[in-house]
Design an enzyme around this catalytic site. Structure first.
Site, PDB file in Angstrom:
ATOM      1  N   SER A 129       0.839  -1.198   0.000  1.00  0.00           N
ATOM      2  CA  SER A 129       0.000   0.000   0.000  1.00  0.00           C
ATOM      3  C   SER A 129       0.874   1.248   0.000  1.00  0.00           C
ATOM      4  O   SER A 129       1.674   1.459   0.917  1.00  0.00           O
ATOM      5  CB  SER A 129      -0.894  -0.002   1.241  1.00  0.00           C
ATOM      6  OG  SER A 129      -1.423   1.297   1.429  1.00  0.00           O
ATOM      7  N   HIS A 135      -1.258  -1.194  -4.348  1.00  0.00           N
ATOM      8  CA  HIS A 135      -2.520  -0.913  -3.659  1.00  0.00           C
ATOM      9  C   HIS A 135      -2.603   0.583  -3.387  1.00  0.00           C
ATOM     10  O   HIS A 135      -1.722   1.167  -2.737  1.00  0.00           O
ATOM     11  CB  HIS A 135      -2.573  -1.711  -2.353  1.00  0.00           C
ATOM     12  CG  HIS A 135      -3.860  -1.592  -1.606  1.00  0.00           C
ATOM     13  ND1 HIS A 135      -4.981  -2.355  -1.898  1.00  0.00           N
ATOM     14  CD2 HIS A 135      -4.214  -0.798  -0.565  1.00  0.00           C
ATOM     15  CE1 HIS A 135      -5.959  -2.039  -1.060  1.00  0.00           C
ATOM     16  NE2 HIS A 135      -5.528  -1.092  -0.236  1.00  0.00           N
ATOM     17  N   ASP A 177      -4.877   3.627  -1.866  1.00  0.00           N
ATOM     18  CA  ASP A 177      -5.963   3.921  -0.937  1.00  0.00           C
ATOM     19  C   ASP A 177      -6.524   5.314  -1.179  1.00  0.00           C
ATOM     20  O   ASP A 177      -5.849   6.313  -0.937  1.00  0.00           O
ATOM     21  CB  ASP A 177      -5.439   3.823   0.498  1.00  0.00           C
ATOM     22  CG  ASP A 177      -5.122   2.392   0.876  1.00  0.00           C
ATOM     23  OD1 ASP A 177      -6.051   1.570   0.892  1.00  0.00           O
ATOM     24  OD2 ASP A 177      -3.939   2.100   1.129  1.00  0.00           O
ATOM     25  N   MET A 206      -9.116   8.067  -0.053  1.00  0.00           N
ATOM     26  CA  MET A 206      -9.906   8.446   1.134  1.00  0.00           C
ATOM     27  C   MET A 206     -10.473   9.844   0.951  1.00  0.00           C
ATOM     28  O   MET A 206      -9.782  10.731   0.444  1.00  0.00           O
ATOM     29  CB  MET A 206      -9.017   8.428   2.376  1.00  0.00           C
ATOM     30  CG  MET A 206      -8.337   7.089   2.614  1.00  0.00           C
ATOM     31  SD  MET A 206      -7.423   7.106   4.168  1.00  0.00           S
ATOM     32  CE  MET A 206      -6.603   5.514   4.079  1.00  0.00           C
ATOM     33  N   HIS A 231      -8.447   1.019  -3.843  1.00  0.00           N
ATOM     34  CA  HIS A 231      -9.338   0.778  -2.703  1.00  0.00           C
ATOM     35  C   HIS A 231     -10.026   2.098  -2.381  1.00  0.00           C
ATOM     36  O   HIS A 231      -9.408   2.996  -1.800  1.00  0.00           O
ATOM     37  CB  HIS A 231      -8.477   0.260  -1.538  1.00  0.00           C
ATOM     38  CG  HIS A 231      -9.233   0.026  -0.272  1.00  0.00           C
ATOM     39  ND1 HIS A 231      -8.593  -0.203   0.936  1.00  0.00           N
ATOM     40  CD2 HIS A 231     -10.565  -0.037  -0.008  1.00  0.00           C
ATOM     41  CE1 HIS A 231      -9.500  -0.386   1.876  1.00  0.00           C
ATOM     42  NE2 HIS A 231     -10.699  -0.285   1.340  1.00  0.00           N
ATOM     43  N   MET A 265     -12.214   4.319  -0.356  1.00  0.00           N
ATOM     44  CA  MET A 265     -12.855   4.523   0.954  1.00  0.00           C
ATOM     45  C   MET A 265     -13.559   5.860   0.894  1.00  0.00           C
ATOM     46  O   MET A 265     -13.153   6.850   1.509  1.00  0.00           O
ATOM     47  CB  MET A 265     -11.787   4.474   2.061  1.00  0.00           C
ATOM     48  CG  MET A 265     -11.292   3.059   2.325  1.00  0.00           C
ATOM     49  SD  MET A 265      -9.706   3.017   3.179  1.00  0.00           S
ATOM     50  CE  MET A 265      -8.618   3.192   1.776  1.00  0.00           C
ATOM     51  N   MET A 292     -11.416  -6.057   5.515  1.00  0.00           N
ATOM     52  CA  MET A 292     -10.624  -5.095   6.296  1.00  0.00           C
ATOM     53  C   MET A 292     -10.347  -5.676   7.671  1.00  0.00           C
ATOM     54  O   MET A 292     -11.275  -6.056   8.395  1.00  0.00           O
ATOM     55  CB  MET A 292     -11.380  -3.771   6.458  1.00  0.00           C
ATOM     56  CG  MET A 292     -11.411  -2.876   5.227  1.00  0.00           C
ATOM     57  SD  MET A 292      -9.795  -2.478   4.519  1.00  0.00           S
ATOM     58  CE  MET A 292      -8.994  -1.632   5.885  1.00  0.00           C
ATOM     59  N   GLY A 339      -8.874   3.845   7.209  1.00  0.00           N
ATOM     60  CA  GLY A 339      -8.581   5.271   7.377  1.00  0.00           C
ATOM     61  C   GLY A 339      -7.114   5.585   7.606  1.00  0.00           C
ATOM     62  O   GLY A 339      -6.651   6.651   7.230  1.00  0.00           O
ATOM     63  N   PHE A 340      -6.406   4.653   8.214  1.00  0.00           N
ATOM     64  CA  PHE A 340      -5.015   4.940   8.572  1.00  0.00           C
ATOM     65  C   PHE A 340      -4.153   3.690   8.444  1.00  0.00           C
ATOM     66  O   PHE A 340      -4.631   2.578   8.683  1.00  0.00           O
ATOM     67  CB  PHE A 340      -4.927   5.452  10.019  1.00  0.00           C
ATOM     68  CG  PHE A 340      -5.732   6.694  10.245  1.00  0.00           C
ATOM     69  CD1 PHE A 340      -5.203   7.943   9.915  1.00  0.00           C
ATOM     70  CD2 PHE A 340      -7.030   6.622  10.732  1.00  0.00           C
ATOM     71  CE1 PHE A 340      -5.960   9.097  10.082  1.00  0.00           C
ATOM     72  CE2 PHE A 340      -7.793   7.763  10.912  1.00  0.00           C
ATOM     73  CZ  PHE A 340      -7.259   9.007  10.582  1.00  0.00           C
ATOM     74  N   GLY A 341      -2.890   3.917   8.123  1.00  0.00           N
ATOM     75  CA  GLY A 341      -1.927   2.829   8.160  1.00  0.00           C
ATOM     76  C   GLY A 341      -1.430   2.631   9.586  1.00  0.00           C
ATOM     77  O   GLY A 341      -1.685   3.453  10.475  1.00  0.00           O
ATOM     78  N   GLY A 342      -0.758   1.536   9.806  1.00  0.00           N
ATOM     79  CA  GLY A 342      -0.089   1.313  11.084  1.00  0.00           C
ATOM     80  C   GLY A 342      -0.968   0.904  12.243  1.00  0.00           C
ATOM     81  O   GLY A 342      -0.553   0.993  13.401  1.00  0.00           O
ATOM     82  N   GLY A 346      -4.766  -4.439   6.432  1.00  0.00           N
ATOM     83  CA  GLY A 346      -4.681  -3.772   7.721  1.00  0.00           C
ATOM     84  C   GLY A 346      -3.971  -4.573   8.779  1.00  0.00           C
ATOM     85  O   GLY A 346      -4.404  -5.668   9.157  1.00  0.00           O
ATOM     86  N   GLY A 347      -2.847  -4.044   9.211  1.00  0.00           N
ATOM     87  CA  GLY A 347      -2.140  -4.671  10.329  1.00  0.00           C
ATOM     88  C   GLY A 347      -1.452  -5.974   9.999  1.00  0.00           C
ATOM     89  O   GLY A 347      -1.210  -6.791  10.894  1.00  0.00           O
ATOM     90  N   GLY A 392       1.200  -2.010   4.281  1.00  0.00           N
ATOM     91  CA  GLY A 392       1.685  -0.644   4.168  1.00  0.00           C
ATOM     92  C   GLY A 392       2.884  -0.406   5.044  1.00  0.00           C
ATOM     93  O   GLY A 392       4.040  -0.475   4.611  1.00  0.00           O
TER      94      GLY A 392
HETATM   95  C1  DX5 Z   1      -6.157   1.534   5.672  1.00  0.00           C
HETATM   96  C2  DX5 Z   1      -5.789   1.179   4.259  1.00  0.00           C
HETATM   97  C3  DX5 Z   1      -4.648   0.269   4.160  1.00  0.00           C
HETATM   98  C4  DX5 Z   1      -3.381   0.737   4.824  1.00  0.00           C
HETATM   99  C5  DX5 Z   1      -2.842  -0.471   5.530  1.00  0.00           C
HETATM  100  O1  DX5 Z   1      -7.408   2.062   5.740  1.00  0.00           O
HETATM  101  O2  DX5 Z   1      -6.859   0.604   3.564  1.00  0.00           O
HETATM  102  O3  DX5 Z   1      -4.407  -0.158   2.817  1.00  0.00           O
HETATM  103  O4  DX5 Z   1      -2.403   1.242   3.977  1.00  0.00           O
HETATM  104  O5  DX5 Z   1      -1.769  -0.077   6.309  1.00  0.00           O
HETATM  105  P1  DX5 Z   1      -1.036  -1.076   7.297  1.00  0.00           P
HETATM  106  O6  DX5 Z   1      -0.547  -2.231   6.452  1.00  0.00           O
HETATM  107  O7  DX5 Z   1       0.060  -0.247   7.847  1.00  0.00           O
HETATM  108  O8  DX5 Z   1      -2.034  -1.513   8.317  1.00  0.00           O
HETATM  109 ZN    ZN Z   2      -6.388  -0.325   1.554  1.00  0.00          ZN
END
Ligand code: DX5
Ligand code: ZN
Length: 220
Positions: A8, A33, A35, A37, A66, A68, A137, A142-145, A176-177, A197
């Protein structure tokens, strides 16, 4: 069994995005990938079709977009025109998912649907034949990490069973994660496309990291 790696770009450094894309491609990324948003469906903002069109010039890999965003039906044509190969929207974001899946296919793209952690896999029962990709999901989007939600393993198993029974060509993706510590487990639960990501771009050497991840899957 072949597993698709879909890094991502959300966690990439956009000041040197060409290098970052080259790195993950060297490491064996299968999809990119992306994202999208909107600050409404999720509490964060990223990019739209213009950026995706610009990135398109940097990679031949399939673009796994993706969305969102609310009202995804308003924008899928623009993302397809920008170069999206797979367009995934959220089940929760539209009242007419079957129509939108069919429309995405009519544009010549693969049609994906994503479910948030609170949405049961059973909601896909009547539309699974219309899907080229199902995205489970494993965090709230909404967020990475963020931290992987453990209940997602059971959802992946349920989605795997639904896909195997009704539409085996459909790709099951998890997002995610996911990192080295749980990569094997999500694949064992049925995922065949893995979005990652921060576990890739948060390391000093994304290419080497991806190769290590691939090796983790071959040792079995
Ligand atoms: C989150 C995104 C993911 C994000 C995953 O809403 O859809 O694609 O980049 O990030 P990680 O792998 O860090 O959880
Ligand atoms: Zn995503």
């Amino acid at each position: 069994m072949s597993v698709i790696f879909a890094p991502s770009l959300l966690s990439a450094d956009f000041a040197r995005i060409a290098d970052q894309i080259a790195e993950i491609e060297a490491g064996g990324a299968d999809f990119l990938h992306l994202d999208v948003m909107d600050g409404r469906f999720v509490p964060n903002l990223t990019w739209g079709p213009k950026i995706i069109g610009d990135l398109r010039k940097l990679s031949q890999r399939p673009f796994d977009c993706h969305l969102m965003i609310v009202e995804p039906e308003r924008y899928v044509d623009d993302f397809r025109a920008a170069g999206a190969d797979i367009i995934t929207f959220h089940y929760e974001a539209t009242p007419h998912a079957q129509r939108l899946l069919a429309h995405i296919r009519s544009l010549g793209a693969k049609a994906g649907i994503s479910i948030c952690p609170q949405t049961p896999v059973a909601m896909l029962q009547d539309i699974i034949e219309d899907c080229d990709l199902v995205l489970v999901m494993s965090v709230n989007p909404g967020f990475g990490g963020q931290k992987f939600i453990p209940r997602s393993y059971e959802k992946l198993r349920e989605a795997r069973a639904l896909i195997d029974a009704r539409n085996p060509a459909c790709i099951l993706e998890v997002d995610g994660g996911v990192g080295k510590e749980n990569l094997r487990a999500v694949v064992d639960a049925g995922a065949r496309a893995i979005v990652m990501g921060s576990s890739v771009f948060g390391t000093d050497a994304p290419a080497a990291t991806l190769r290590e991840m691939r090796a983790l899957l071959s040792n079995s």
